[in-house]
Scaffold this motif. Structure first.
Motif, mmCIF file in Angstrom:
data_model
loop_
_atom_site.group_PDB
_atom_site.id
_atom_site.type_symbol
_atom_site.label_atom_id
_atom_site.label_comp_id
_atom_site.label_asym_id
_atom_site.label_seq_id
_atom_site.Cartn_x
_atom_site.Cartn_y
_atom_site.Cartn_z
ATOM 1 N N ARG A 132 5.172 58.987 -50.026
ATOM 2 C CA ARG A 132 6.043 57.954 -50.177
ATOM 3 C C ARG A 132 6.885 57.338 -49.080
ATOM 4 N NH1 ARG A 132 11.430 59.329 -50.880
ATOM 5 N NH2 ARG A 132 11.647 61.653 -51.095
ATOM 6 N N SER A 159 0.302 54.799 -51.490
ATOM 7 C CA SER A 159 -0.191 54.674 -52.870
ATOM 8 C C SER A 159 -1.429 55.381 -53.193
ATOM 9 C CB SER A 159 -0.439 53.366 -53.023
ATOM 10 O OG SER A 159 -1.274 53.044 -54.278
ATOM 11 N N SER A 194 6.170 61.186 -60.200
ATOM 12 C CA SER A 194 4.987 60.764 -59.232
ATOM 13 C C SER A 194 3.725 61.406 -59.614
ATOM 14 C CB SER A 194 5.302 60.578 -57.816
ATOM 15 O OG SER A 194 5.657 61.995 -57.364
#
Length: 263
Positions: free
Chosen positions: A36, A54, A76
């Motif tokens: 990230r 991503s 996530s």
């Protein structure tokens, strides 16, 4: 042919160890990472490995991923795993803190897509043996408490290892209340969390990695089964084994004990 791997969470303590392990294993090929944070990671640059912010972009750019190793956080990680399974990318998951519903969703998606997924609360072989021996002991010592200790940055409590240990103990132990019938906490939480009567105590302090004691009590005796991970290299053999094993799977497995021969 080498197994093509993407690691999510390469900057963390576990992730950085996993990066080194994959790079050193001749049968593995690290083809990308998901992180990230945009700032560069030196080992990625040195080995010309792309880093994506991503996972969707990663899958679009690298269409031939064999295995995702996810070592992130539950929020996530869940999205990564579900997306991977929908694209028939096998998963080895060391992320913890998932809800029961999330684990059910992961299982359903793996089965639906006939894609292997191994979720393990702990990849240390010694920790798996500790849990296995605890299950054996619980047949004879139904009074049991767990003390688990982890580094101060761990988000979830109790640990996934503690929860998995209780799950295994419950398979052989009848539900029971422990302690004095009139026991009173004069400070809320002093007796820890409980699951089916088993008390779990979580310690979070700097200087720890991952440690657990399972303490059994009986008339005139106690039995303690203890495991300590001194550093995160202790988890790498289990991850390596899981990557190789998941290539042979088309469904969901929870716990490293289910891919080891512990009979």
């Amino acid at each position: 042919m080498s197994i093509k791997i993407v690691i999510a969470g390469p900057r963390g303590r576990m992730g950085s160890e996993a990066v080194s392990m994959v790079l050193e294993e001749p049968s593995f090929s690290l083809i990308g990472c998901v992180d990230r944070i945009v700032s560069p990671i030196s080992i990625m640059e040195e080995n010309h490995i792309p880093v994506f912010t991503s996972f969707e972009e990663c899958l679009y750019t690298l269409p031939d991923v064999d295995v995702l190793i996810d070592l992130t956080v539950a929020e996530s990680g869940f999205n990564h795993i579900m997306m991977a399974l929908e694209h028939k990318v096998r998963c080895v998951v060391g992320t913890t803190g998932f809800t029961s519903q999330q684990l059910n969703d992961i299982q359903d998606t793996a089965v639906k897509n006939q894609t292997g997924c191994i979720v393990a609360p702990n990849f240390a072989i010694g920790a798996v043996l500790m849990m296995h021996f605890s299950k054996v002991a619980a047949k004879f010592f139904p009074d049991v408490e767990i003390i688990e200790k982890h580094h101060a940055q761990k988000i979830d409590a109790p640990s996934g290892t503690a929860l998995k240990t209780v799950e295994m103990i419950k398979e052989v132990r009848k539900s029971r209340d422990q302690g004095h019938i009139y026991e009173l906490e004069t400070m809320i939480g002093a007796r820890g969390a409980t699951d089916d009567g088993v008390h779990i105590h979580s310690v979070r302090l700097p200087g720890h990695v991952a440690h657990q004691e399972v303490i059994f009590g009986g008339d005139g005796q106690t039995l303690t089964i203890k495991h300590d991970s001194i550093n995160r290299k202790s988890f790498m053999e289990g991850i390596k084994l899981s990557v190789k094993q998941v290539m042979q799977l088309n469904d969901y497995v929870y716990g490293l004990d289910n891919i080891l021969d512990l009979t």
